[in-house]
Design a protein around this motif. Structure first.
Motif, PDB file in Angstrom:
ATOM      1  N   TYR A   1      40.232  35.380  42.755  1.00  0.00           N
ATOM      2  CA  TYR A   1      38.904  35.902  42.420  1.00  0.00           C
ATOM      3  C   TYR A   1      38.794  37.283  43.030  1.00  0.00           C
ATOM      4  O   TYR A   1      39.169  37.461  44.184  1.00  0.00           O
ATOM      5  N   PRO A   2      38.287  38.278  42.321  1.00  0.00           N
ATOM      6  CA  PRO A   2      37.870  38.211  40.920  1.00  0.00           C
ATOM      7  C   PRO A   2      39.073  38.112  39.996  1.00  0.00           C
ATOM      8  O   PRO A   2      40.184  38.480  40.372  1.00  0.00           O
ATOM      9  N   ALA A   3      38.838  37.606  38.787  1.00  0.00           N
ATOM     10  CA  ALA A   3      39.915  37.398  37.825  1.00  0.00           C
ATOM     11  C   ALA A   3      40.598  38.720  37.511  1.00  0.00           C
ATOM     12  O   ALA A   3      39.951  39.752  37.379  1.00  0.00           O
ATOM     13  N   ILE A   4      41.918  38.692  37.421  1.00  0.00           N
ATOM     14  CA  ILE A   4      42.704  39.871  37.088  1.00  0.00           C
ATOM     15  C   ILE A   4      43.688  39.509  36.000  1.00  0.00           C
ATOM     16  O   ILE A   4      43.947  38.337  35.758  1.00  0.00           O
ATOM     17  N   SER A   5      44.251  40.496  35.358  1.00  0.00           N
ATOM     18  CA  SER A   5      45.169  40.211  34.255  1.00  0.00           C
ATOM     19  C   SER A   5      46.631  40.383  34.632  1.00  0.00           C
ATOM     20  O   SER A   5      47.502  40.001  33.883  1.00  0.00           O
ATOM     21  N   GLU A   6      46.938  40.956  35.790  1.00  0.00           N
ATOM     22  CA  GLU A   6      48.327  41.206  36.145  1.00  0.00           C
ATOM     23  C   GLU A   6      48.791  40.266  37.237  1.00  0.00           C
ATOM     24  O   GLU A   6      48.053  39.941  38.146  1.00  0.00           O
ATOM     25  N   ASN A   7      50.012  39.805  37.143  1.00  0.00           N
ATOM     26  CA  ASN A   7      50.645  39.081  38.238  1.00  0.00           C
ATOM     27  C   ASN A   7      52.146  39.206  38.088  1.00  0.00           C
ATOM     28  O   ASN A   7      52.644  39.574  37.047  1.00  0.00           O
ATOM     29  N   SER A   8      52.861  38.903  39.143  1.00  0.00           N
ATOM     30  CA  SER A   8      54.311  38.951  39.091  1.00  0.00           C
ATOM     31  C   SER A   8      54.859  37.830  39.944  1.00  0.00           C
ATOM     32  O   SER A   8      54.187  37.350  40.845  1.00  0.00           O
ATOM     33  N   THR A   9      56.053  37.401  39.642  1.00  0.00           N
ATOM     34  CA  THR A   9      56.671  36.321  40.408  1.00  0.00           C
ATOM     35  C   THR A   9      57.939  36.859  41.046  1.00  0.00           C
ATOM     36  O   THR A   9      58.729  37.524  40.395  1.00  0.00           O
ATOM     37  N   GLN A  10      58.109  36.560  42.312  1.00  0.00           N
ATOM     38  CA  GLN A  10      59.311  37.002  43.018  1.00  0.00           C
ATOM     39  C   GLN A  10      59.850  35.850  43.849  1.00  0.00           C
ATOM     40  O   GLN A  10      59.101  35.205  44.571  1.00  0.00           O
ATOM     41  N   SER A  11      61.112  35.599  43.780  1.00  0.00           N
ATOM     42  CA  SER A  11      61.834  34.567  44.519  1.00  0.00           C
ATOM     43  C   SER A  11      61.063  33.262  44.670  1.00  0.00           C
ATOM     44  O   SER A  11      60.820  32.799  45.771  1.00  0.00           O
ATOM     45  N   ASN A  12      60.672  32.706  43.569  1.00  0.00           N
ATOM     46  CA  ASN A  12      59.983  31.416  43.483  1.00  0.00           C
ATOM     47  C   ASN A  12      58.593  31.407  44.114  1.00  0.00           C
ATOM     48  O   ASN A  12      57.998  30.367  44.280  1.00  0.00           O
ATOM     49  N   ASN A  13      58.081  32.542  44.509  1.00  0.00           N
ATOM     50  CA  ASN A  13      56.728  32.626  45.050  1.00  0.00           C
ATOM     51  C   ASN A  13      55.898  33.532  44.161  1.00  0.00           C
ATOM     52  O   ASN A  13      56.381  34.531  43.673  1.00  0.00           O
ATOM     53  N   ALA A  14      54.655  33.186  43.987  1.00  0.00           N
ATOM     54  CA  ALA A  14      53.781  34.034  43.164  1.00  0.00           C
ATOM     55  C   ALA A  14      53.159  35.097  44.042  1.00  0.00           C
ATOM     56  O   ALA A  14      52.646  34.809  45.118  1.00  0.00           O
ATOM     57  N   ASN A  15      53.202  36.326  43.593  1.00  0.00           N
ATOM     58  CA  ASN A  15      52.536  37.441  44.253  1.00  0.00           C
ATOM     59  C   ASN A  15      51.620  38.076  43.228  1.00  0.00           C
ATOM     60  O   ASN A  15      52.055  38.401  42.132  1.00  0.00           O
ATOM     61  N   VAL A  16      50.360  38.244  43.589  1.00  0.00           N
ATOM     62  CA  VAL A  16      49.388  38.807  42.680  1.00  0.00           C
ATOM     63  C   VAL A  16      48.828  40.070  43.310  1.00  0.00           C
ATOM     64  O   VAL A  16      48.439  40.072  44.471  1.00  0.00           O
ATOM     65  N   SER A  17      48.804  41.170  42.555  1.00  0.00           N
ATOM     66  CA  SER A  17      48.299  42.440  43.069  1.00  0.00           C
ATOM     67  C   SER A  17      46.909  42.716  42.516  1.00  0.00           C
ATOM     68  O   SER A  17      46.656  42.539  41.325  1.00  0.00           O
ATOM     69  N   THR A  18      46.017  43.160  43.398  1.00  0.00           N
ATOM     70  CA  THR A  18      44.653  43.511  43.029  1.00  0.00           C
ATOM     71  C   THR A  18      44.183  44.561  44.029  1.00  0.00           C
ATOM     72  O   THR A  18      44.982  45.127  44.754  1.00  0.00           O
ATOM     73  N   ALA A  19      42.895  44.835  44.095  1.00  0.00           N
ATOM     74  CA  ALA A  19      42.359  45.804  45.056  1.00  0.00           C
ATOM     75  C   ALA A  19      40.901  45.480  45.350  1.00  0.00           C
ATOM     76  O   ALA A  19      40.205  44.879  44.532  1.00  0.00           O
ATOM     77  N   LEU A  20      40.462  45.888  46.512  1.00  0.00           N
ATOM     78  CA  LEU A  20      39.062  45.770  46.906  1.00  0.00           C
ATOM     79  C   LEU A  20      38.388  47.099  46.602  1.00  0.00           C
ATOM     80  O   LEU A  20      38.871  48.157  47.006  1.00  0.00           O
ATOM     81  N   LYS A  21      37.271  47.045  45.882  1.00  0.00           N
ATOM     82  CA  LYS A  21      36.565  48.258  45.478  1.00  0.00           C
ATOM     83  C   LYS A  21      36.046  49.025  46.695  1.00  0.00           C
ATOM     84  O   LYS A  21      35.487  48.441  47.616  1.00  0.00           O
ATOM     85  N   SER A  22      36.213  50.359  46.662  1.00  0.00           N
ATOM     86  CA  SER A  22      35.704  51.217  47.739  1.00  0.00           C
ATOM     87  C   SER A  22      34.222  51.502  47.575  1.00  0.00           C
ATOM     88  O   SER A  22      33.547  51.842  48.538  1.00  0.00           O
ATOM     89  N   GLU A  23      33.729  51.389  46.348  1.00  0.00           N
ATOM     90  CA  GLU A  23      32.289  51.531  46.111  1.00  0.00           C
ATOM     91  C   GLU A  23      31.776  50.214  45.559  1.00  0.00           C
ATOM     92  O   GLU A  23      32.257  49.730  44.538  1.00  0.00           O
ATOM     93  N   GLN A  24      30.835  49.621  46.269  1.00  0.00           N
ATOM     94  CA  GLN A  24      30.307  48.314  45.917  1.00  0.00           C
ATOM     95  C   GLN A  24      28.807  48.435  45.653  1.00  0.00           C
ATOM     96  O   GLN A  24      28.145  49.292  46.225  1.00  0.00           O
ATOM     97  N   THR A  25      28.290  47.568  44.810  1.00  0.00           N
ATOM     98  CA  THR A  25      26.865  47.580  44.488  1.00  0.00           C
ATOM     99  C   THR A  25      26.101  46.794  45.538  1.00  0.00           C
ATOM    100  O   THR A  25      26.428  45.633  45.813  1.00  0.00           O
ATOM    101  N   ALA A  26      25.093  47.407  46.120  1.00  0.00           N
ATOM    102  CA  ALA A  26      24.256  46.717  47.111  1.00  0.00           C
ATOM    103  C   ALA A  26      23.515  45.584  46.409  1.00  0.00           C
ATOM    104  O   ALA A  26      22.866  45.789  45.389  1.00  0.00           O
ATOM    105  N   THR A  27      23.644  44.386  46.958  1.00  0.00           N
ATOM    106  CA  THR A  27      23.015  43.206  46.380  1.00  0.00           C
ATOM    107  C   THR A  27      22.264  42.487  47.492  1.00  0.00           C
ATOM    108  O   THR A  27      22.863  42.114  48.502  1.00  0.00           O
ATOM    109  N   ALA A  28      20.979  42.293  47.313  1.00  0.00           N
ATOM    110  CA  ALA A  28      20.136  41.702  48.356  1.00  0.00           C
ATOM    111  C   ALA A  28      20.647  40.324  48.771  1.00  0.00           C
ATOM    112  O   ALA A  28      20.943  39.470  47.929  1.00  0.00           O
ATOM    113  N   SER A  29      20.789  40.133  50.065  1.00  0.00           N
ATOM    114  CA  SER A  29      21.131  38.858  50.712  1.00  0.00           C
ATOM    115  C   SER A  29      22.530  38.321  50.400  1.00  0.00           C
ATOM    116  O   SER A  29      22.826  37.168  50.707  1.00  0.00           O
ATOM    117  N   THR A  30      23.385  39.130  49.791  1.00  0.00           N
ATOM    118  CA  THR A  30      24.750  38.693  49.506  1.00  0.00           C
ATOM    119  C   THR A  30      25.616  39.925  49.245  1.00  0.00           C
ATOM    120  O   THR A  30      25.198  41.044  49.511  1.00  0.00           O
TER     121      THR A  30
END
Length: 190
Positions: A53-82
């Motif tokens: 989470y959040p859902a992404i469309s890219e992933n790769s598998t290396q040596s029988n282990n799943a590795n998934v690449s994503t990123a944390l947004k540097s600009e986030q929307t202010a949301t009250a109480s969460t």
């Protein structure tokens, strides 16, 4: 797991009928079984399922282990109480695709204001990455692990969209040791 072209291999009896004098080539004759059915088949997947989470469309598998690449947004929307939707990275691994136990991979910092502001920016004083770059989530064990890389790693996170007084807000940041602390800056509505 995704659908696509599947290739099936069958072992059939064969006979070597001609071997060259040098021993490096041979002719093999075999009778292949006739096609007995048509249409689709149900394939049962018996491996592990991975979810991010959040859902992404890219992933790769290396040596029988799943590795998934994503990123944390540097600009986030202010949301009250969460925190904002599609921000807090979480991952899960399961042998049953209908039951996942997600584990949060990021840290949260909450604060409350005594006045309305336009935006808030949290910055690591030691330049420890807080967002951006590439977060590679590894499922090599029972618990997911996350590694950070990339030139676009940022030592700050910004909340935008207006923040109201007496309301709790959250920054979502990469976990890390912020040895020199951090600075919290506000942009007022003027």
């Amino acid at each position: 797991y995704s659908s696509g072209t599947k290739t099936a291999y069958f072992q059939v009896p064969g006979t070597v009928t001609d071997i060259s004098d040098d021993g490096y080539s041979a002719t093999i004759s075999a009778s292949l079984p006739s096609k007995t059915s048509s249409g689709s088949r149900t394939i049962t997947y018996t491996g592990d399922y991975y979810a991010v989470y959040p859902a992404i469309s890219e992933n790769s598998t290396q040596s029988n282990n799943a590795n998934v690449s994503t990123a944390l947004k540097s600009e986030q929307t202010a949301t009250a109480s969460t925190f904002a939707n599609n921000v807090n990275l979480a991952a899960a691994k399961s042998t049953d695709k209908s039951s996942f136990h997600f584990q949060n991979l990021c840290a949260l910092l909450s604060f409350t204001l005594d006045t309305d502001v336009k935006s808030a920016t949290l910055t690591s004083n030691s330049q420890t990455p807080m967002s951006g770059g590439t977060a590679t989530i590894s499922f090599s064990g029972d618990n997911p692990a996350m590694g950070l890389s990339g030139a676009s790693l940022s030592p700050s996170v910004k909340l935008t969209g207006g923040l109201a007084k007496d309301t709790k807000y959250y920054f979502v940041v990469y976990p890390g040791e912020y040895q020199d602390g951090f600075t919290l800056e506000f942009e007022d509505n003027d």
